[in-house]
Enzyme design. Structure first.
Site, PDB file in Angstrom:
ATOM      1  N   HIS A  32       0.844  -1.204   0.000  1.00 21.73           N
ATOM      2  CA  HIS A  32       0.000   0.000   0.000  1.00 21.73           C
ATOM      3  C   HIS A  32       0.875   1.247   0.000  1.00 21.73           C
ATOM      4  O   HIS A  32       1.852   1.331   0.751  1.00 21.73           O
ATOM      5  CB  HIS A  32      -0.875   0.044   1.254  1.00 21.73           C
ATOM      6  N   HIS A 208      -9.106  -7.938   0.296  1.00 23.26           N
ATOM      7  CA  HIS A 208      -8.621  -8.363   1.612  1.00 23.26           C
ATOM      8  C   HIS A 208      -9.696  -9.222   2.285  1.00 23.26           C
ATOM      9  O   HIS A 208     -10.854  -8.805   2.371  1.00 23.26           O
ATOM     10  CB  HIS A 208      -8.365  -7.160   2.507  1.00 23.26           C
ATOM     11  N   GLU A 211      -8.339 -12.223   7.305  1.00 23.34           N
ATOM     12  CA  GLU A 211      -7.267 -11.633   8.104  1.00 23.34           C
ATOM     13  C   GLU A 211      -7.829 -11.364   9.509  1.00 23.34           C
ATOM     14  O   GLU A 211      -7.437 -11.995  10.472  1.00 23.34           O
ATOM     15  CB  GLU A 211      -6.809 -10.334   7.417  1.00 23.34           C
ATOM     16  N   ASP A 289       2.897  -5.571   2.613  1.00 19.85           N
ATOM     17  CA  ASP A 289       1.686  -4.853   3.030  1.00 19.85           C
ATOM     18  C   ASP A 289       2.012  -3.363   3.203  1.00 19.85           C
ATOM     19  O   ASP A 289       1.581  -2.544   2.413  1.00 19.85           O
ATOM     20  CB  ASP A 289       1.106  -5.446   4.313  1.00 19.85           C
TER      21      ASP A 289
HETATM   22 ZN   LIG Z   1      -3.191  -4.817   2.740  1.00 16.53          ZN
END
Ligand SMILES: [Zn+2]
Length: 354
Positions: A32, A208, A211, A289
């Protein structure tokens, strides 16, 4: 954005990589822009910034309470990235970091609608980052693609606007749509039309899931959004039927081990499901990430996996090949990237092979 026939990247001289015993080019699918705000960029934007102040404001604690706590620490970076100059500065520093980290291909993701607090329009944001990506790809040789993120907390119209923007900027290097944000706090319903539009227009998608929530969230995401890849997806391991389905359908998992430790998805690296998912035949790859918020890079991520599971350079080569297979770029680029990976090492030469 990236050259149609990419040239060999200007990799920095390969040094023996202690994390794998082999310095080889890497592919990163899940990084990101906002959580990869790095100190050199922040320092350029705030000249009197000290490393200590940077760490306090823009780096998440090594152990967050949960994903929501982790996401709360993203806000200061978003606050800073509200001008063309700030976006360009952050993007350039990120690509330099990728280059230092031996990355030859990266898909960088961000949510254009989050960068409009000080007057930029979503189109200006998209245009700025696309232009910067084109310049950085040409300048460094790192092949780049962009993914636009919609967020779980967005309304349906905001999600759809993000998908339309991604389609409008497809020729400028936007290669996909993602759903990010607070998995446990929000449902999928508002985002179904955006992902339907992307599907109808053959825009690749990732989302996503798995998680902050368990396998049921991955199942629901696959059913309702039909993405080609899942961001994280690590909690799929809790459901053997889902593991088989992911392997059979070649759904690629973008796994970010350090991030999962930080958000307490797993307590210890030895408990991380990556090895089990890999051995079950699920296509997956390793990403960072957020390089800034987690103070990480692929060298560190690979080292975490190697130390916990004894992965060898052969395993890391395999996950990079799977990343290329799942990348949101055309087959010519994929062939070029695959050719840049070294041949598999002879087993006798590999000091880490069990
Ligand atoms: Zn992510």
């Amino acid at each position: 954005m990236a050259p149609e026939s990419p040239r060999s990247p200007a990799l920095l001289p390969h040094q023996a990589d202690p994390s794998t015993g082999l310095a080889h080019p890497r592919v990163e699918l899940h990084v990101h822009l906002d959580t990869s705000l790095l100190y050199p960029a922040a320092k350029q934007l705030i000249p009197d910034l000290t490393p200590e102040a940077f760490r306090e404001r823009w780096v998440a604690p090594p152990l967050c309470r949960d994903l929501t706590h982790f996401l709360d620490t993203v806000n200061p970076a978003i606050d800073l990235l509200q001008t063309e100059h700030a976006l360009e500065t952050a993007f350039r520093a990120l690509v330099s970091d990728l280059q230092r980290d031996q990355v030859i291909y990266a898909e960088i993701r961000f949510a254009p609608l989050l960068h409009t607090r000080r007057g930029l329009s979503p189109r200006q944001v998209a245009h700025t980052v696309c232009r910067c990506a084109r310049e950085q790809a040409a300048g460094t040789g790192v092949t780049l693609r962009l993914i636009f993120c919609t967020l779980r907390s967005f309304r349906a119209d905001e999600s759809l606007a993000t998908a339309r923007l991604a389609l409008d900027f497809r020729r400028d290097g936007v290669a996909g749509l993602d759903l990010a944000g607070d998995e446990a706090g929000y449902g999928l319903a508002p985002h179904v039309p955006a992902f339907r539009l992307a599907r109808e227009e053959n825009l690749p998608c990732t989302a996503h899931a798995g998680e902050a929530k368990g396998p049921e969230s991955v199942r629901e995401t696959l059913l309702l959004l039909q993405p080609q890849r899942i961001g994280h997806g690590v909690r799929s391991v809790e459901d053997p039927d889902l593991v088989r389905e992911l392997a059979d359908r070649r759904i690629h998992l973008e796994i970010c081990p350090g991030s999962n430790l930080q958000t307490r998805v797993v307590k210890r690296m030895q408990d991380h499901p990556i090895d089990q998912l890999y051995r079950a035949g699920i296509p997956l790859s390793i990403s960072t990430d957020g390089r800034g918020i987690s103070q990480t890079n692929l060298t560190r991520e690979y080292r975490l996996v190697r130390e916990a599971f004894g992965w060898t350079s052969r395993d890391f080569r395999q996950t990079n090949l799977m990343a290329i297979e799942a990348a949101f770029c055309d087959n010519d680029v994929k062939r070029h990237l695959a050719a840049l990976l070294p041949d598999p090492p002879a087993e006798a030469m590999d000091p880490h092979r069990a």
